[in-house]
Design a protein around this motif. Sequence first.
Motif, short mmCIF file in Angstrom:
data_model
loop_
_atom_site.label_atom_id
_atom_site.label_comp_id
_atom_site.label_asym_id
_atom_site.label_seq_id
_atom_site.Cartn_x
_atom_site.Cartn_y
_atom_site.Cartn_z
N TYR A 1 28.99 33.01 8.56
CA TYR A 1 28.74 32.29 7.31
C TYR A 1 27.85 33.13 6.40
O TYR A 1 27.03 33.91 6.87
CB TYR A 1 28.04 30.95 7.60
CG TYR A 1 28.94 29.87 8.11
CD1 TYR A 1 29.36 28.83 7.29
CD2 TYR A 1 29.37 29.86 9.44
CE1 TYR A 1 30.18 27.83 7.76
CE2 TYR A 1 30.20 28.85 9.93
CZ TYR A 1 30.60 27.85 9.08
OH TYR A 1 31.42 26.85 9.56
N LYS B 1 23.12 18.74 14.66
CA LYS B 1 22.95 20.05 14.03
C LYS B 1 23.69 20.15 12.71
O LYS B 1 23.71 21.22 12.10
CB LYS B 1 23.41 21.15 14.98
CG LYS B 1 22.58 21.25 16.26
CD LYS B 1 23.04 22.41 17.13
CE LYS B 1 22.19 22.52 18.39
NZ LYS B 1 22.65 23.66 19.25
N THR C 1 26.75 20.37 12.14
CA THR C 1 27.86 21.32 12.22
C THR C 1 29.19 20.64 12.49
O THR C 1 30.19 21.30 12.78
CB THR C 1 27.59 22.37 13.30
OG1 THR C 1 27.32 21.71 14.55
CG2 THR C 1 26.40 23.25 12.94
N GLY D 1 31.43 19.71 9.42
CA GLY D 1 30.03 20.07 9.26
C GLY D 1 29.61 20.01 7.81
O GLY D 1 30.44 20.05 6.90
N LEU E 1 22.72 28.10 8.95
CA LEU E 1 23.37 27.52 10.11
C LEU E 1 22.70 28.01 11.39
O LEU E 1 22.25 29.15 11.46
CB LEU E 1 24.85 27.89 10.14
CG LEU E 1 25.75 27.00 9.29
CD1 LEU E 1 25.85 27.54 7.88
CD2 LEU E 1 27.11 26.85 9.90
N PRO E 2 22.64 27.16 12.41
CA PRO E 2 22.10 27.62 13.69
C PRO E 2 23.00 28.67 14.32
O PRO E 2 24.19 28.74 14.01
CB PRO E 2 22.07 26.34 14.54
CG PRO E 2 23.08 25.43 13.91
CD PRO E 2 23.07 25.75 12.45
N ALA F 1 26.99 28.38 15.54
CA ALA F 1 27.31 27.04 15.06
C ALA F 1 28.78 26.71 15.23
O ALA F 1 29.64 27.45 14.76
CB ALA F 1 26.91 26.92 13.59
N LYS F 2 29.05 25.61 15.89
CA LYS F 2 30.40 25.10 16.07
C LYS F 2 30.34 23.58 16.08
O LYS F 2 29.29 22.99 16.35
CB LYS F 2 31.01 25.59 17.39
CG LYS F 2 31.34 27.08 17.42
CD LYS F 2 31.94 27.45 18.76
CE LYS F 2 32.17 28.95 18.84
NZ LYS F 2 33.40 29.39 18.32
#
Length: 248
Positions: free
Chosen positions: A124, A163, A165, A173, A226-227, A230-231
């Motif tokens: 991202y 999260k 996401t 997300g 985003l962490p 991320a998914k």
Amino acid sequence: MTSHLFSGWLARAALSCLLAGQALLQASAATADAPNRPTATPFEDSIAQRAQACTLCHGKQGRAAADGYYPRIAGKPQGYLYKQLLNFRDGRRHYGLMSDLVAPLSDAYLLELAGYFAQLDLPYPPPLPASLSAAELARGEQLVFKGDPARKLPACVQCHGSKLTGVQPFIPGLLGLPRDYLNGQLGAWRSGQRQAVAPDCMATIAKTLRLEDINAVSQWLAAQALPAGAKPALALPAPLPMDCGGLQ
């Protein structure tokens, strides 16, 4: 941005995408009409090749366009992408270019197309800084994580995952999206331009939010990184706070 300027911008963006799509189709036809030319490139009949039509607006590999309106579609849950394609085709979402593109396509084809973009695992871009005051951003963060019980507004994390996401298979997300897109979609739900199968939970939420709430939420979300890795989550830790027909 005022409504008439925004409408004019969308019209120009749609025309640019349409002309680019026509150019791609013409180039493909020219190649097919001259199969014996030494320099002709064989046509690749695959879902990856056909999905290139989507990237004319949604950016390379579906990473999102630079204009801040056409969103990222790479890596979103397949069920969510499939539902949105059906919504455009069947008149629950209204954007002429998308509706015209998917109008002749079957359920099976749209599911295959959604699956192609869902399996893309791409990085991202970094988030953009917010332009609101600290107090306004704090209000956005509060709505994201705690909602507003007095107005029966659930927190964003209750549906979109802790999260933010997304959650398989149907919930997208909220991170990694431009604030213009987030603002535009919440506004579309408020006005009825965007709809889902009843009961339309997002329409209920958007119509309860004040305009300043929408701006605060979209600005806060768009400014978050985003962490790592991320998914979409595989499941929510608790039942949804309200019925949502679009998830069935």
